[in-house]
Each structure stands twice: as structure tokens, then as C-alpha cells.
Write a protein that holds these residues in place. Structure first.
Motif, PDB file in Angstrom:
ATOM      1  N   SER A 188       0.855  -1.190   0.000  1.00 49.37           N
ATOM      2  CA  SER A 188       0.000   0.000   0.000  1.00 49.37           C
ATOM      3  C   SER A 188       0.889   1.237   0.000  1.00 49.37           C
ATOM      4  N   TYR A 230      -1.091  -3.990  -5.739  1.00 52.14           N
ATOM      5  CA  TYR A 230      -1.556  -2.928  -4.846  1.00 52.14           C
ATOM      6  C   TYR A 230      -2.700  -3.472  -3.997  1.00 52.14           C
ATOM      7  N   ILE A 244       0.587   5.156  -7.043  1.00 52.08           N
ATOM      8  CA  ILE A 244       0.475   3.688  -7.040  1.00 52.08           C
ATOM      9  C   ILE A 244       1.225   3.106  -8.235  1.00 52.08           C
TER      10      ILE A 244
END
Length: 127
Positions: free
Chosen positions: A53, A95, A61
Motif C-alpha cells: 500500500s 496494490y 500507485i
């Protein structure tokens, strides 16, 4: 029977080692705020799904994903020196969307409470 499958134990160890590698050894700015949230191993221990994360938007991301792919060889070498396994698992980084989903649910619940006239902010402040 053992209380945990071997894959869960190995996954936990891999999570700990990769977290240490990120904290101590990797200076890639794309991975500066990345956190390893979990590792799921296949039953044959040949594949590891590593979940991470980062705080930020989609761009952050994507940059973190690129950083992990760039550092993959180094991470595997360090894992090989820290963990003794017959085969080094194939590592894939994903992710972890669970934190985003949790924040979304929290936002929805707060909006529903606000619509109903319930104000729990004072209760949260006391906790």
C-alpha cells in the motif's frame, strides 16, 4: 496437524524480510512510503503474491509498482540470502485495495449517519 499451513508461515517470513529490505536497503524514492501489507503463497511455494500500500493517487500507485518491478532482482537476491528455500518463489507485486475500500466504507457510513442526523464524531473523539 499444524495450526498454520507452511505457505502462511513462509509468506509471513517473506513479508518481514521484504519490509526490512524496503526500510534499510532500497533508496528508490518511488518506494519511500510503500508498506508491505501481506504475502499470499501458492500451496507449492513457487509463487508469492506480495501486497503493498502507498498513500496517494493512482500516479503514486503506478510509480510504486514500477519501483517494485525495478527492484525485483535485488529483492529476490536478498530474500535468497535471508530465507532458505529449495526454490525461490516467483514474486508478483499487487496494490492492496483493502485500505481504499475501508476508507470508502467509512465515508459512506459517515454520510448515512449525517443524513439521519446521527453525529458520532463526539464519541470518536472520546475514544
Amino acid at each position: 496437524m499444524k495450526p498454520y499451513k507452511r505457505g502462511e508461515r513462509v509468506g509471513g517470513l517473506i513479508q518481514q524480510v521484504i519490509s526490512d529490505i524496503l526500510r534499510k536497503d532500497i533508496s528508490d524514492p518511488r518506494l519511500a512510503m510503500a508498506t508491505i501489507t501481506g504475502v499470499k503463497m501458492s500451496d507449492d511455494l513457487k509463487t508469492a503474491r506480495v501486497y503493498f500500500s502507498v498513500s496517494g493517487d493512482e500516479n503514486r500507485i503506478e510509480k510504486a509498482s514500477q519501483g517494485f518491478e525495478s527492484a525485483l532482482g535485488y529483492i529476490k537476491r536478498k530474500l535468497g540470502s535471508e530465507i532458505t528455500l529449495r526454490y525461490m518463489p516467483k514474486i508478483n507485486f499487487f496494490y492492496d485495495e483493502s485500505f481504499d475500500y475501508g476508507a470508502y466504507i467509512n465515508k459512506v457510513l459517515k454520510s448515512v449517519n449525517a443524513e439521519n442526523g446521527n453525529d458520532y464524531s463526539s464519541v470518536e473523539a472520546q475514544s
